[in-house]
Design an enzyme around this catalytic site. Structure first.
Site, mmCIF file in Angstrom:
data_model
loop_
_atom_site.group_PDB
_atom_site.id
_atom_site.type_symbol
_atom_site.label_atom_id
_atom_site.label_comp_id
_atom_site.label_asym_id
_atom_site.label_seq_id
_atom_site.Cartn_x
_atom_site.Cartn_y
_atom_site.Cartn_z
ATOM 1 N N TYR A 142 1.059 -0.830 0.419
ATOM 2 C CA TYR A 142 -0.144 0.219 -0.162
ATOM 3 C C TYR A 142 0.901 0.972 0.038
ATOM 4 C CZ TYR A 142 -3.822 3.787 0.819
ATOM 5 O OH TYR A 142 -4.673 4.200 1.192
ATOM 6 N N GLN A 154 9.779 17.017 9.043
ATOM 7 C CA GLN A 154 9.026 15.716 9.706
ATOM 8 C C GLN A 154 7.856 16.621 10.067
ATOM 9 O OE1 GLN A 154 9.612 11.833 8.737
ATOM 10 N NE2 GLN A 154 11.455 13.468 8.219
ATOM 11 N N HIS A 161 5.175 15.909 7.197
ATOM 12 C CA HIS A 161 3.737 15.649 6.535
ATOM 13 C C HIS A 161 3.038 15.245 7.139
ATOM 14 C CE1 HIS A 161 6.971 11.710 5.033
ATOM 15 N NE2 HIS A 161 8.219 12.916 6.307
ATOM 16 N N GLU A 173 10.707 6.570 15.557
ATOM 17 C CA GLU A 173 10.737 5.829 14.499
ATOM 18 C C GLU A 173 12.305 6.244 13.385
ATOM 19 O OE1 GLU A 173 7.887 6.488 10.206
ATOM 20 O OE2 GLU A 173 7.883 7.643 11.884
ATOM 21 N N HIS A 174 12.583 8.109 13.926
ATOM 22 C CA HIS A 174 13.400 8.084 13.141
ATOM 23 C C HIS A 174 14.451 8.492 14.197
ATOM 24 C CE1 HIS A 174 10.725 8.764 10.228
ATOM 25 N NE2 HIS A 174 11.908 8.062 8.998
ATOM 26 N N ASP A 191 14.757 8.658 4.100
ATOM 27 C CA ASP A 191 13.679 8.994 3.088
ATOM 28 C C ASP A 191 13.713 8.621 2.090
ATOM 29 O OD1 ASP A 191 12.068 9.750 5.729
ATOM 30 O OD2 ASP A 191 12.022 11.779 4.911
ATOM 31 N N GLU A 200 3.634 -36.003 30.170
ATOM 32 C CA GLU A 200 2.386 -34.607 29.564
ATOM 33 C C GLU A 200 1.084 -35.275 29.356
ATOM 34 O OE1 GLU A 200 3.497 -32.536 26.302
ATOM 35 O OE2 GLU A 200 4.860 -31.163 27.499
ATOM 36 N N HIS A 202 1.982 -40.163 22.192
ATOM 37 C CA HIS A 202 2.711 -39.549 21.461
ATOM 38 C C HIS A 202 3.974 -40.724 21.364
ATOM 39 C CE1 HIS A 202 0.814 -35.518 21.066
ATOM 40 N NE2 HIS A 202 1.690 -35.045 20.632
#
Length: 464
Positions: A140, A278, A281, A347-348, A381, A435, A440
């Site tokens: 996306y 930033q 944005h 994030e940065h 970026d 168990e 098993h």
């Protein structure tokens, strides 16, 4: 917005003063400036969109395109000729920039693919950790306040490096471009060899990728994918949250953020410019300065007042910088600053201190770290070679940025011979009994009974 207005705004840049305070890890994390979370507000609307796309397919997508994007469409797939035309018409300077970004991103991505591990556990016994690309991904690329051909690069390149064989891309339809995504987005897709592109935006794109859409009279089916990646607004992030039990996702990305750890050696003009980069944005973007220098903070405020007044998106930037998600965090020293950086988990994260590389090496929590005066976030970026799809909202404490392994899954292959199984058979029986799962153990013991039937079931009646 005038320079005077900006100056008044930035003299009131939010401040968190941690000097002389010793907070626990939980208290420090809670004190960090954050944007308000809006997932709950979007959930109901997104659930309705997902349900509509699942039940009504392209008819629902057409209605949503008209409602949210103001365009009419019978089928959202972008024609091949539109992709070719977009690339042919691309500004040569933009094409050159994209080609350089692709080359650098590819160099970094191709180096990330992990090697398979074939481990001899014992004689006649091997376990293999094999990396396998997912079969199909949906990428996306947002629209909104800006155009993001760089996000095409950041999503497609690591998927290709991982060996994904089927890649679909979606981006919102644009009324100004005849209902197709922005032509620069289309050009970037074509440049990377992606020919399955859809004019679908928001949560509906995530739903279409996750569940697929049957063919209609206007065009072919959109086949479901295994992984959905890419940034977007709160509706995209909420949709990814709601479908992640059906498909893999990279992250529930929120609004972009930058933190800058700086001491008195930092250049105020650089710090201010990077905070602005930033903030442009989104009005909800976060720009945080972490410093032990009051003089630097004052100089950065002065630079902000001047630089914001002259930047194109000054109103948007001013709102972001004055919001509760942004501000100055004062610390006693760089040592405390490192602790704050790890609590914030940006994030940065930029490091503008003495011995910046050494300080960067001590940071545990960040999506990406930018070292020194000449490694601004905007480099990452576009052309650093790193990926700009990164964890936000503090999730860098446990999440990674988009990379080749996002598109890989690990398969374990177990190959034991008779003697190797017999060596551990008693242990398996004992653990199975402990168990209360005796069958098993029986599944191992049957292989060593003197009268065990070991011939393959072949011939008439086999498999009956």
């Amino acid at each position: 917005m005038t320079a005077a207005t900006n100056s008044a705004t930035f003299s009131a840049l939010p401040v968190l003063d941690l000097r002389g305070r010793r907070l626990s890890a939980a208290e420090l994390k809670a004190a960090m400036p954050r944007a308000e979370t809006t997932f709950d507000v979007a959930s109901q609307a997104v659930e309705e969109i997902i349900s509509s796309v699942r039940s009504r397919g392209y008819a629902a997508l057409s209605e949503l395109a008209e409602r949210f994007d103001g365009v009419e469409q019978s089928h959202p797939k972008v024609p091949a000729e539109a992709l070719a035309e977009a690339l042919a018409s691309l500004d040569p300077a933009v094409r050159a920039g994209l080609e350089e970004a692709i080359a650098r991103a590819r160099t970094f991505a191709e180096a990330q693919k992990p090697a398979d591990a074939v481990v001899p556990i014992a004689p006649g016994a091997t376990v293999t950790h094999k990396w396998v690309p997912v079969a199909r991904v949906g990428l996306y690329v947002p629209g909104g306040l800006a155009v993001y051909p760089s996000s095409v690069v950041m999503n497609v390149v690591p998927a290709l490096a991982a060996g994904v064989g089927s890649i679909a891309l979606a981006s919102p339809p644009q009324k100004d471009f005849g209902g197709l995504p922005h032509p620069t987005i289309l050009a970037a897709a074509r440049l990377l060899g992606i020919d399955e592109v859809y004019a679908i935006g928001g949560a509906q794109a995530v739903a279409a990728f996750a569940y697929g859409v049957p063919a209609n009279e206007a065009g072919p089916a959109l086949e479901p994918v295994d992984v959905v990646t890419g940034p977007g607004n709160v509706f995209v992030a909420t949709a990814k949250r709601l479908v992640k039990s059906v498909v893999g996702i990279d992250a529930e990305a929120g609004t972009t953020e930058i933190a800058i750890l700086a001491d008195d050696t930092a250049v105020p003009a650089y710090v201010a410019a990077d905070m602005i980069s930033q903030a442009e944005h989104d009005p909800h973007a976060a720009s945080v300065l972490i410093t032990d220098s009051a003089a630097l903070a004052d100089a950065v405020r002065a630079e902000l007042a001047e630089q914001v007044a002259s930047t194109r998106h000054s109103e948007r930037v001013a709102k972001a910088l004055s919001g509760p998600q942004s501000g100055v965090i004062f610390v006693d020293d760089v040592e405390q600053g490192i602790a704050v950086c790890d609590a914030y988990a940006a994030e940065h994260l930029e490091i503008h201190t003495r011995d910046a590389a050494a300080v960067a090496g001590r940071i545990r929590n960040a999506g990406a770290i930018f070292v020194g005066d000449y490694s601004p976030v905007s480099l990452g970026d576009y052309c650093a070679g790193s990926n700009h799809v990164l964890p936000t909202s503090g999730t860098a404490t446990f999440a990674s940025g988009l990379n080749v392994t996002t598109f890989l899954k690990a398969v374990q292959i177990i190959d034991y011979g008779r003697a190797a199984l017999e060596e551990v058979g008693g242990h398996i029986v004992a653990l199975a009994q402990a168990e209360d799962l005796p069958a098993h153990g029986d599944a191992v013991a049957v292989r060593f009974k003197p009268d065990a039937r070991t011939e393959p079931a072949t011939g008439e009646g086999a498999g009956a």
